[in-house]
Write a protein that holds these residues in place. Structure first.
Motif, PDB file in Angstrom:
ATOM      1  N   THR A  78      27.358 -21.309 -34.976  1.00 18.30           N
ATOM      2  CA  THR A  78      28.127 -22.690 -34.289  1.00 18.30           C
ATOM      3  C   THR A  78      28.739 -22.585 -33.068  1.00 18.30           C
ATOM      4  O   THR A  78      29.089 -23.490 -32.664  1.00 18.30           O
ATOM      5  CB  THR A  78      29.186 -23.130 -35.643  1.00 18.30           C
ATOM      6  OG1 THR A  78      29.795 -22.104 -35.931  1.00 18.30           O
ATOM      7  CG2 THR A  78      28.279 -23.526 -36.865  1.00 18.30           C
ATOM      8  N   SER A  79      29.179 -21.578 -32.692  1.00 14.18           N
ATOM      9  CA  SER A  79      29.535 -21.269 -31.102  1.00 14.18           C
ATOM     10  C   SER A  79      28.369 -21.391 -30.254  1.00 14.18           C
ATOM     11  O   SER A  79      28.307 -21.186 -29.300  1.00 14.18           O
ATOM     12  CB  SER A  79      30.241 -20.000 -31.194  1.00 14.18           C
ATOM     13  OG  SER A  79      31.271 -19.744 -32.076  1.00 14.18           O
ATOM     14  N   ASN A  80      27.175 -21.697 -30.733  1.00 11.70           N
ATOM     15  CA  ASN A  80      25.903 -21.925 -29.941  1.00 11.70           C
ATOM     16  C   ASN A  80      25.539 -20.566 -29.370  1.00 11.70           C
ATOM     17  O   ASN A  80      25.180 -20.378 -28.215  1.00 11.70           O
ATOM     18  CB  ASN A  80      25.957 -23.010 -29.005  1.00 11.70           C
ATOM     19  CG  ASN A  80      24.489 -23.364 -28.633  1.00 11.70           C
ATOM     20  OD1 ASN A  80      23.556 -23.189 -29.106  1.00 11.70           O
ATOM     21  ND2 ASN A  80      24.576 -23.950 -27.275  1.00 11.70           N
ATOM     22  N   ILE A  81      25.783 -19.385 -29.886  1.00 11.87           N
ATOM     23  CA  ILE A  81      25.263 -18.029 -29.327  1.00 11.87           C
ATOM     24  C   ILE A  81      24.042 -17.935 -30.109  1.00 11.87           C
ATOM     25  O   ILE A  81      23.978 -17.771 -31.248  1.00 11.87           O
ATOM     26  CB  ILE A  81      26.385 -16.830 -29.840  1.00 11.87           C
ATOM     27  CG1 ILE A  81      27.631 -17.331 -29.109  1.00 11.87           C
ATOM     28  CG2 ILE A  81      25.805 -15.552 -29.118  1.00 11.87           C
ATOM     29  CD1 ILE A  81      28.763 -16.135 -29.372  1.00 11.87           C
ATOM     30  N   GLN A  85      17.145  -9.380 -32.132  1.00 13.09           N
ATOM     31  CA  GLN A  85      16.981  -7.955 -31.981  1.00 13.09           C
ATOM     32  C   GLN A  85      15.888  -7.220 -32.647  1.00 13.09           C
ATOM     33  O   GLN A  85      15.136  -7.940 -33.715  1.00 13.09           O
ATOM     34  CB  GLN A  85      18.152  -7.430 -33.040  1.00 13.09           C
ATOM     35  CG  GLN A  85      18.047  -5.816 -33.094  1.00 13.09           C
ATOM     36  CD  GLN A  85      19.368  -5.240 -33.950  1.00 13.09           C
ATOM     37  OE1 GLN A  85      19.888  -6.023 -35.189  1.00 13.09           O
ATOM     38  NE2 GLN A  85      19.750  -4.183 -33.800  1.00 13.09           N
ATOM     39  N   LEU A  86      15.291  -6.535 -31.930  1.00 13.76           N
ATOM     40  CA  LEU A  86      13.962  -5.650 -32.416  1.00 13.76           C
ATOM     41  C   LEU A  86      14.119  -4.207 -32.458  1.00 13.76           C
ATOM     42  O   LEU A  86      14.683  -3.670 -31.798  1.00 13.76           O
ATOM     43  CB  LEU A  86      12.825  -5.964 -31.339  1.00 13.76           C
ATOM     44  CG  LEU A  86      11.526  -5.313 -31.400  1.00 13.76           C
ATOM     45  CD1 LEU A  86      10.934  -5.815 -32.873  1.00 13.76           C
ATOM     46  CD2 LEU A  86      10.507  -5.405 -30.226  1.00 13.76           C
ATOM     47  N   ALA A 102      19.525  -8.593 -27.716  1.00 13.80           N
ATOM     48  CA  ALA A 102      19.996  -9.556 -26.533  1.00 13.80           C
ATOM     49  C   ALA A 102      20.562 -10.813 -27.276  1.00 13.80           C
ATOM     50  O   ALA A 102      20.274 -11.276 -28.264  1.00 13.80           O
ATOM     51  CB  ALA A 102      18.715  -9.957 -25.610  1.00 13.80           C
ATOM     52  N   SER A 103      21.465 -11.373 -26.452  1.00 13.12           N
ATOM     53  CA  SER A 103      22.107 -12.580 -26.902  1.00 13.12           C
ATOM     54  C   SER A 103      22.413 -13.683 -25.683  1.00 13.12           C
ATOM     55  O   SER A 103      22.510 -13.099 -24.415  1.00 13.12           O
ATOM     56  CB  SER A 103      23.666 -12.093 -27.474  1.00 13.12           C
ATOM     57  OG  SER A 103      24.521 -11.778 -26.591  1.00 13.12           O
ATOM     58  N   LEU A 104      22.444 -14.618 -25.970  1.00 18.52           N
ATOM     59  CA  LEU A 104      22.804 -15.778 -24.974  1.00 18.52           C
ATOM     60  C   LEU A 104      23.613 -17.146 -25.302  1.00 18.52           C
ATOM     61  O   LEU A 104      23.470 -17.375 -26.319  1.00 18.52           O
ATOM     62  CB  LEU A 104      21.213 -16.381 -24.575  1.00 18.52           C
ATOM     63  CG  LEU A 104      21.372 -17.665 -23.475  1.00 18.52           C
ATOM     64  CD1 LEU A 104      21.658 -17.262 -22.125  1.00 18.52           C
ATOM     65  CD2 LEU A 104      20.038 -18.138 -23.539  1.00 18.52           C
ATOM     66  N   ASN A 112      23.787 -11.212 -22.522  1.00 17.02           N
ATOM     67  CA  ASN A 112      23.878  -9.633 -22.733  1.00 17.02           C
ATOM     68  C   ASN A 112      22.616  -9.181 -23.331  1.00 17.02           C
ATOM     69  O   ASN A 112      21.834  -9.788 -24.045  1.00 17.02           O
ATOM     70  CB  ASN A 112      24.919  -9.517 -23.775  1.00 17.02           C
ATOM     71  CG  ASN A 112      26.478 -10.078 -23.449  1.00 17.02           C
ATOM     72  OD1 ASN A 112      26.757  -9.418 -22.544  1.00 17.02           O
ATOM     73  ND2 ASN A 112      27.089 -10.555 -24.246  1.00 17.02           N
ATOM     74  N   ALA A 113      22.382  -7.929 -22.918  1.00 17.81           N
ATOM     75  CA  ALA A 113      21.451  -7.225 -23.294  1.00 17.81           C
ATOM     76  C   ALA A 113      21.641  -5.824 -23.297  1.00 17.81           C
ATOM     77  O   ALA A 113      22.201  -4.918 -22.578  1.00 17.81           O
ATOM     78  CB  ALA A 113      20.015  -7.332 -22.411  1.00 17.81           C
ATOM     79  N   ARG A 114      21.213  -5.040 -24.552  1.00 17.28           N
ATOM     80  CA  ARG A 114      21.353  -3.792 -24.829  1.00 17.28           C
ATOM     81  C   ARG A 114      20.026  -3.130 -25.405  1.00 17.28           C
ATOM     82  O   ARG A 114      19.334  -3.598 -26.279  1.00 17.28           O
ATOM     83  CB  ARG A 114      22.514  -3.546 -25.896  1.00 17.28           C
ATOM     84  CG  ARG A 114      22.871  -2.331 -26.214  1.00 17.28           C
ATOM     85  CD  ARG A 114      24.109  -2.295 -27.419  1.00 17.28           C
ATOM     86  NE  ARG A 114      24.567  -1.120 -27.461  1.00 17.28           N
ATOM     87  CZ  ARG A 114      25.708  -0.455 -27.226  1.00 17.28           C
ATOM     88  NH1 ARG A 114      26.535  -1.206 -26.572  1.00 17.28           N
ATOM     89  NH2 ARG A 114      26.202   0.808 -27.664  1.00 17.28           N
TER      90      ARG A 114
END
Length: 284
Positions: A78-81, A85-86, A102-104, A112-114
């Motif tokens: 709900t924070s629109n995040i 994940q693979l 990854a997240s946006l 973010n990407a890890r």
């Protein structure tokens, strides 16, 4: 691989779970899990804060192909995040897992990407990851173990600033009925010792003591779990600050679990400072 030690973050996990899980205080939470015939799992989580009334929720889907060792997870909050994940486990080599996360946040353009690699075999468990948009920063940890004795370390290195941003260490001993863990955290400014004992199949007990250099204070917490029957258990914990936690979990029927919890300040029993909550989990 019967002698694989735990990951660094899982050292002392049984004590942390005993003292931290199954105490749903300060909110009312609902979790629904369903799985389709082709193996896609849907999870919906919603929680309402008892104090502010704010509601936070998350929708998650997870697809697992056990034959190929592939797991794909995506979520939306709900924070629109938005995140995805693979994971590739044991498909390249036995004991090797590759993880891409990854997240946006579209509203602010935050991303973010890890990327990480995990390798485990008898007597060793190692992990390496890189945060692409934070530094970039390299993360690494390793645990070695033999005959119940464990030793591990964790470090993070900021490539752009050319400096070490985090380093921790831990030592422990694991036996079938009990385990002990010593941690040196936050650049060796915080030290903790934890103990977990499975007294019998119905009773568990544990304790954790933490000393922080900045405040020069010691926090001690002890807890226990008592299994009433196959469908219910009680948990209790108390610390040296007088915070008493109580939890009760009951399986109402297959696929329906209810947890009730409370956190009470025993030094201010007549004041409105106590917290209660509940969590209901539905699974099919």
């Amino acid at each position: 691989m019967a002698n694989v030690p735990p990951a660094f973050s899982d050292l002392g996990k049984q004590t942390n779970d005993l003292l931290g899980k199954d105490f749903p205080v300060g909110h009312a939470k609902l979790e629904i899990n369903t799985t389709t015939p082709n193996g896609i799992k849907f999870t919906v989580i919603g929680a309402k804060d008892n104090k502010t009334g704010a509601i936070a929720s998350e929708l998650k889907t997870k697809y697992t192909d056990k034959l190929r060792g592939v797991t794909f997870t995506e979520s939306w909050t709900t924070s629109n995040i938005l995140s995805a994940q693979l994971e590739l486990a044991d498909s390249i080599a036995k004991g090797l897992k590759v993880d891409l996360n990854a997240s946006l946040l579209p509203a602010k353009g935050t991303k973010n990407a890890r990327a990480g690699v995990e390798y485990k075999q008898d007597y060793i468990f190692t992990r390496t990851a890189v945060d692409l948009f934070r530094g970039p920063t390299l993360h690494g940890d390793a645990v070695v173990g033999n005959e119940g004795f464990l030793a591990g370390g964790e470090v993070a290195y900021d490539v752009a600033d050319a400096r070490v941003t985090k380093y921790n260490a831990a030592f422990g001993y694991v036996a079938p009925e009990y385990n002990v863990t010593l941690n040196a955290l936050n650049a060796f400014s915080t030290f903790s010792a934890s103990y977990f004992h499975r007294v019998n199949r119905d009773v568990e007990a544990g304790a954790k003591a933490t000393w922080a250099k900045a405040s020069d204070t010691v926090h001690v917490e002890v807890g226990t779990k008592y299994v009433l029957d196959r469908d219910a258990f009680l948990k209790a914990k108390i610390d040296n600050r007088g915070q008493l936690g109580l939890g009760y979990t009951q399986v109402l029927r297959q696929g329906i679990k209810l947890s009730l919890g409370g956190l009470f300040d025993t030094t201010r029993l007549h004041e409105n400072v106590h917290k209660v909550g509940l969590a209901l989990t539905l699974e099919s």
